[in-house]
Motif scaffolding. Structure first.
Motif, mmCIF file in Angstrom:
data_model
loop_
_atom_site.group_PDB
_atom_site.id
_atom_site.type_symbol
_atom_site.label_atom_id
_atom_site.label_comp_id
_atom_site.label_asym_id
_atom_site.label_seq_id
_atom_site.Cartn_x
_atom_site.Cartn_y
_atom_site.Cartn_z
ATOM 1 N N LEU A 48 0.853 -1.342 0.047
ATOM 2 C CA LEU A 48 -0.001 0.003 -0.028
ATOM 3 C C LEU A 48 0.871 1.327 0.049
ATOM 4 O O LEU A 48 0.616 2.367 -0.718
ATOM 5 N N GLN A 49 1.943 1.353 0.680
ATOM 6 C CA GLN A 49 2.856 2.319 0.799
ATOM 7 C C GLN A 49 3.588 2.458 -0.256
ATOM 8 O O GLN A 49 3.804 3.639 -0.962
ATOM 9 N N THR A 50 4.383 1.511 -0.642
ATOM 10 C CA THR A 50 5.222 1.876 -1.807
ATOM 11 C C THR A 50 4.834 1.729 -3.243
ATOM 12 O O THR A 50 5.231 2.516 -4.248
ATOM 13 N N VAL A 51 3.663 1.061 -3.536
ATOM 14 C CA VAL A 51 2.970 0.906 -4.666
ATOM 15 C C VAL A 51 1.707 1.739 -5.051
ATOM 16 O O VAL A 51 1.802 2.355 -5.877
ATOM 17 N N ARG A 52 0.756 1.746 -3.897
ATOM 18 C CA ARG A 52 -0.334 2.580 -4.059
ATOM 19 C C ARG A 52 -0.045 4.000 -3.305
ATOM 20 O O ARG A 52 -0.773 4.928 -3.462
ATOM 21 N N HIS A 53 1.071 4.145 -2.861
ATOM 22 C CA HIS A 53 1.530 5.560 -1.952
ATOM 23 C C HIS A 53 0.342 5.993 -1.048
ATOM 24 O O HIS A 53 0.019 7.152 -0.977
ATOM 25 N N VAL A 54 -0.068 5.014 -0.434
ATOM 26 C CA VAL A 54 -0.931 5.355 0.807
ATOM 27 C C VAL A 54 -0.045 5.753 2.073
ATOM 28 O O VAL A 54 1.090 5.196 2.174
ATOM 29 N N SER A 55 -0.444 6.740 2.788
ATOM 30 C CA SER A 55 0.298 7.032 3.961
ATOM 31 C C SER A 55 0.244 6.061 4.872
ATOM 32 O O SER A 55 -0.434 5.223 5.249
ATOM 33 N N GLU A 56 1.343 6.431 6.099
ATOM 34 C CA GLU A 56 1.418 5.336 7.165
ATOM 35 C C GLU A 56 -0.033 5.263 7.975
ATOM 36 O O GLU A 56 -0.497 4.188 8.310
#
Length: 468
Positions: free
Chosen positions: A297-305
């Motif tokens: 989610l964070q690295t591919v979809r760029h969702v925040s922590e």
């Protein structure tokens, strides 16, 4: 229940929640650690490996050590170790020192888990089932909300916060433990009559060394091959050394009178063996999502922590809701229907991951998380009930220890699986491959459920024949 009993449960609960909390918070911190230390996923995954390898060794060892030195002493020392490691981790000058702090933290938190349940069983004589269920809430609740807490802390501060947050919990537990935990003089007197050499034999220091060094060497060899993209002579040598040490460990455990892991029991009770194998596979499946999805989610979809932690709440909350419902169902129908449904739901959840694409909504991701959460809730209760069915009463303590070891091995296997499938960097294609692998593993779990039931029937039939 008396007021003193409630204070005792709160004291123990604040201590034992540190282990699942720290094992789950880190799932959201992996991308930030990769960026901070300029590592690929294969290297940063050692933050997971180190914690679970140390826990797998420390918990049974500290359980034995408490018989020698007293449960109160082990609990208090564990809290101090947890505080020191939580202070040292944010100051780590390198990733290697962070791993050292993580190992020390695992040992400290494992000391409390190893003796916490025993303290409650011994000193709370009324409504023990209620007391143990309260402690289970501390354990499962901490694991469920760990990703959310980790995400919020990282968003508010940085990855260092996931270590600092331990200090108020540990300090509060230490203050309460100092006042409320009864003294255990028996452990001290026993320790004074045991030599250091005999103590090492009882704890099976040789077995622990062979197991830990062999497992680490094998993991290094396997992960190095994938990380580098080719097989080097050094990779092969590392893997072979690890494999040889693990074979030596098996040989040693079959011969020693006080084994660290009593392997002979697997041959004596095949139904119990199948329960442990299934439990290891279940945890490999569950933690592949638990650790893999936040990084995706964070690295591919760029969702925040923070939002990643919020999404992971769907997994934890579904697991918490499913567990008590599973308990009622299993009390009426036994563990078989619940475990079969759990395996089917896990197949559906894994297959759903394969259908996701780069434009899929986050609600679709939540559906997959919810499926794994429901499955985990069913498995937590169902597998424990299956263990009780397949293990004779006289060895249930040892069987429970093996059960915990299977959980840790499954967790380690999940990180290894993610590292091998993803390599050094997360990608959408890699995550889809992971979904395909998890689907195949889930289908295998359905087949294993049937094999396990047949083994249990044969074991019961054999036991009945012996009694006649």
């Amino acid at each position: 229940m008396k007021a003193n009993s409630w204070w005792l449960m709160i004291t123990v609960g604040l201590g034992i929640l540190l282990n699942p909390l720290n094992s789950s918070m880190v799932s959201v911190a992996l991308p930030r650690l990769q960026k901070t230390y300029e590592l690929d996923y294969t290297a940063v995954s050692w933050i997971i490996f180190s914690f679970y390898i140390a826990s797998a060794i420390a918990q049974p060892v500290m359980g034995k050590a408490s018989d020698l030195f007293g449960r109160r002493s082990i609990f208090l020392i564990g809290l101090l170790v947890a505080i020191v490691s939580s202070l040292a981790a944010p100051l780590s000058p390198s990733f290697g020192w962070l791993i050292v702090s993580r190992i020390v933290q695992s040992i400290g938190t494992s000391m409390m888990v190893a003796v916490g349940m025993a303290i409650v069983r011994i000193h709370i004589t009324e409504k023990q089932a209620t007391a143990l269920s309260v402690l289970s809430i501390f354990l499962s609740g901490a694991a469920a909300i760990g990703p959310f807490i980790g995400g919020a802390l990282i968003q508010w501060w940085d990855w260092q916060a996931i270590f600092v947050i331990n200090i108020p919990f540990a300090a509060a537990s230490f203050g309460l433990a100092w006042r409320t935990l009864p003294k255990d003089e028996t452990g001290k007197s026993v320790a004074n009559n045991v030599s250091f050499r005999e103590w090492m034999i009882r704890l099976d220091a040789t077995g622990m060394l062979l197991f830990s060094v062999g497992l680490v060497a094998l993991l290094i060899g396997l992960l190095s091959c994938k990380s580098s993209g080719s097989f080097s002579l050094l990779n092969i040598v590392e893997g072979l050394i690890g494999l040889m040490l693990l074979l030596a460990f098996v040989r040693h455990e079959l011969r020693t009178p006080s084994p660290f892991i009593p392997l002979r029991m697997f041959g004596q009770f095949p139904a119990m063996t199948w329960v442990n194998v299934e439990f290891m596979l279940v945890n490999a499946l569950f933690y592949s999502i638990f650790f893999g999805l936040p990084s995706y989610l964070q690295t591919v979809r760029h969702v925040s922590e923070f939002h990643t932690g919020m999404l992971m709440l769907s997994l934890g909350s579904c697991s918490l809701i499913a567990s008590p419902l599973a308990g009622r169902w299993i009390d009426k129908s036994g563990p078989k229907p619940a475990l079969l449904l759990s395996a089917i739901v896990m197949v559906l959840g894994s297959a759903w991951l394969v259908t996701l694409n780069e434009s899929s909504s986050l609600i679709s991701v939540c559906l997959a998380l919810a499926a794994f959460g429901v499955s985990n809730g069913l498995n937590n209760v169902g597998m424990q009930a299956a263990l009780f069915q397949s293990s004779p009463k006289e060895i249930i303590g040892v069987a429970s220890g093996l059960f915990s070891t299977s959980r840790y091995l499954g967790t380690i296997l999940s990180s290894l699986l993610i590292g091998i499938v993803m390599g050094g960097k997360f990608s959408f294609e890699g995550f889809r491959v992971l979904g395909i692998v998890l689907t195949a593993m889930s289908l295998a779990l359905v087949a294993m459920n049937r094999r396990g039931r047949k083994s249990l029937q044969r074991q019961k039939s054999k036991a009945h024949t012996v009694q006649l």
